[in-house]
Design an enzyme around this catalytic site. Structure first.
Site, short mmCIF file in Angstrom:
data_model
loop_
_atom_site.label_atom_id
_atom_site.label_comp_id
_atom_site.label_asym_id
_atom_site.label_seq_id
_atom_site.Cartn_x
_atom_site.Cartn_y
_atom_site.Cartn_z
CG ASP A 177 53.08 51.70 78.04
OD1 ASP A 177 52.65 50.73 77.27
OD2 ASP A 177 53.53 51.98 79.05
CB VAL A 178 50.68 49.03 73.42
CG1 VAL A 178 52.02 48.00 73.77
CG2 VAL A 178 49.75 48.28 72.64
CE1 TYR A 237 60.43 39.10 71.71
CE2 TYR A 237 61.46 36.72 71.28
CZ TYR A 237 60.78 38.00 70.89
OH TYR A 237 60.10 37.86 69.85
CE LYS A 283 56.31 37.74 70.82
NZ LYS A 283 55.42 39.13 70.15
CB THR A 325 62.73 44.79 63.18
OG1 THR A 325 63.90 43.91 63.55
CG2 THR A 325 61.77 44.12 62.23
#
Length: 640
Positions: free
Chosen positions: A444-445, A538, A542, A574
């Protein structure tokens, strides 16, 4: 091609691969082989040939096109000369080839053509080199290997060596040992020459009491901090005048040797065989004083500069092998291939030193002889012919690297010469590439341990971090604000913002040590400038990440770190864009799928590769640009 030539070529390819597949005999392009045969020229006349391994081919993987078919009568004429310089000799050997498209033959071609026997095999076998480097007399070496062996003193490879053997009596022998260099065996069958080669090496092994060579000896624990290693890499790169990779080998054998008292004296005596100096320099650096090592290398060049053309410039003075009592065995290079070569040679050399010292006193070529090989015209021409890639010697960390935009970025960075560490929750990240320039970290980043593992990997495997590309992110399901789910909101911020902050914090100390200045690229989104309904989590997360990048640009400019952003939109190749979703969105706008793909001002499709090219441009160029935002969306009227 005659039946005889086909058969002989197949034999020498097979035997060469057997010889070259044993690293105790041949390391990274060393050694050469040949077989004498008969061919047919364009007139239909038979021609006596010697098929000689081509320069640049590795014996372990050589194929039929790797052998140059040379006319033996012409080589005999060349060998009758009293003198022949290297450049002229290579030119003459090319002219002696029956095939203009064949590779340039090994520098030892004249010697192969002269020696008796149909097949000739040459290696730099560790056991033979250790025997000759131990100080044993010629007679003592013969007593170990047997009467059918001729021992000769070291002489410069190429024409001087061929001339020496031509002037020697090789009747009654089937092997020649060259001091400080290696072994030739010759016989009327390739398999016989190989069997004899192995027999002599086994005799030397037995006398030395050594059964294995180049064994790393298990894995040493990680030592030193990532900042210490990145500082060493910075210093090495400064000395080299270009970014260099540094690998901490983690070899227990190397760590043990590096910690020995008197290690400087043990390793000051030169390389095991002459050609190793090209890959490792004559001596390793002991400790971490790169400036002192570079100064000594420059003094070494000055001591011997009169031996070369005044137009020849010194090679970079940075070390290629490092032995440090705390950090163990480290190697440096402009590419991971160079790291691999230097590391393997270093381990084999440690074994040769110990084996030779066990029966005598290890001694290699003199400084002058080593210098002559290092600055040999033919080696200089090889170096001049190497083309460096734009990001050679540099290291990147890419998040979200297993698919989509992140994968396209990682692949392009690799293609441009960078070593890359990819992070992704998908375990496929570990097998994205089989290149030694690739390392994948699964996790997990947003987890601190995943980030720490990636930074550790980048620094211990490659020496540091030059570039960070943040491509990981999630696009939650569409939800109106009135229906926004707390878990969706929190997860978006954890992956899209918190992960970025943690990565920036962890990587900054080593990024600040990047030889060419650090670079960070955030893969942002057009939603920062032009959000849409239903994507609050989102767009907000972002946008927060974009603000983090702007703050980093402000704070890190003093460290020479550039931080920029690319803002793509509608990248349809993607994972989030399933065929069903794409069809539904297109229908919503009353468009076909193809029309929807190009619904931007330029009417062009934006693909992951398109975004990757913009990211890599920020990594390669624009040294005076930071805090920039680059749209990669085909033109969006709302953004413009």
């Amino acid at each position: 091609m005659t039946t005889e030539l086909q058969r002989d070529l197949a034999d020498i390819v097979r035997v060469s691969r057997e010889l070259g597949g044993d690293p105790s005999l041949v390391l990274h392009g060393g050694g050469n082989t040949s077989i004498k045969t008969t061919g047919i020229d364009v007139t239909g006349a038979p021609v006596d040939l010697v098929l000689v391994k081509g320069s640049g081919w590795d014996l372990g993987t050589i194929e039929a096109p790797g052998f140059a078919p040379l006319r033996r009568d012409r080589l005999a004429e060349l060998l009758s000369l009293a003198e022949l310089d290297d450049v002229t000799m290579v030119n003459e050997m090319r002219q002696a080839s029956l095939d203009a498209a064949a590779p340039t033959a090994s520098i030892e071609a004249l010697l192969h053509a002269y020696l008796p026997g149909k097949a000739v095999l040459h290696s730099h076998a560790n056991a033979i080199v250790a025997l000759t480097n131990s100080g044993l007399s010629d007679a003592e070496i013969v007593s170990v290997l047997g009467e059918r062996v001729l021992v000769l003193p070291y002489i410069m490879p190429g024409f001087p060596l061929a001339r020496l053997i031509a002037d020697s009596d090789v009747s009654g022998v089937d092997a020649v040992v060259l001091r400080n260099h290696g072994l030739f065996t010759f016989a009327d069958a390739a398999d016989t020459a190989l069997s004899r080669h192995r027999e002599l090496v086994a005799l030397a092994d037995t006398h030395l009491g050594v059964s294995t060579w180049g064994n790393p000896g298990g894995t040493a624990p990680a030592s030193g901090t990532v900042t210490e290693l990145a500082t060493l890499r910075r210093d090495v790169s400064r000395a080299a005048g270009t970014p260099m990779l540094v690998r901490q080998t983690r070899s227990a054998r190397g760590a043990e040797f590096a910690a020995r008292p008197g290690v400087a004296e043990l390793t000051r005596r030169g390389t095991a065989t002459p050609e190793h100096v090209i890959h490792t320099k004559r001596t390793p650096m002991i400790g971490r004083d790169v400036e002192a090592y570079a100064a000594e290398y420059r003094a070494y060049f000055e001591r011997h500069a009169a031996r070369v053309n005044p137009a020849v410039s010194p090679l970079h003075p940075a070390p290629r092998v490092v032995l440090d009592p705390e950090l163990g065995l480290l190697v440096t290079g402009a590419t991971t291939k160079e790291l691999k070569i230097a590391g393997d040679i270093a381990l084999h050399t440690l074994d040769v030193i110990d084996a030779a010292d066990a029966i005598g006193t290890y001694g290699s070529l003199s400084e002058a002889d080593s210098f002559d090989i290092e600055y040999w015209t033919l080696e200089q021409l090889k170096l001049a012919g190497k083309q460096a890639k734009p990001l050679g010697g540099e290291v990147a960390v890419v998040t979200g690297a297993a698919s989509g935009i992140g994968r396209a970025i990682a692949e392009l960075l690799l293609a441009q010469g960078a070593a890359v560490v990819g992070i992704d929750l998908n375990a496929a990240v570990t097998t994205l590439s089989d290149s030694d320039s690739w390392r994948g970290v699964t996790g997990d980043v947003s987890a601190p341990e995943t980030i720490e593992a990636a930074v550790e990997t980048a620094v211990r495997e490659f020496g540091g971090v030059d570039m960070v590309v943040v491509a990981a992110g999630i696009f939650p399901p569409s939800q109106a604000l009135a229906e926004l789910d707390d878990e969706v909101w929190d997860r978006a911020f954890r992956v899209n913002v918190t992960a970025v902050a943690r990565l920036f914090r962890a990587v900054h100390p080593v990024l600040a040590l990047a030889p060419n200045g650090g670079r960070v690229v955030l893969v942002s989104t057009k939603n920062v400038a032009a959000p849409g309904p239903g994507v609050a989590a989102y767009s907000a997360s972002k946008t927060a990440a974009a603000q983090l990048a702007r703050v980093a640009a402000l704070e890190w400019a003093a460290d020479g770190i550039r931080v920029n952003q690319v803002e793509p939109d509608a990248v349809f190749d993607t994972a989030i864009w399933t065929p069903e979703l794409l069809a539904a969105r297109a229908a919503n706008y009353g468009l076909s799928v193809e029309e929807y793909r190009t619904r931007n001002l330029l009417r062009t499709e934006v693909r992951s590769r398109t975004v990757a090219e913009a990211v890599v441009a920020f990594c390669e160029r624009f040294p005076a640009t930071t805090g920039a935002h680059l749209s990669v969306d085909g033109g969006n009227d709302r953004v413009i």
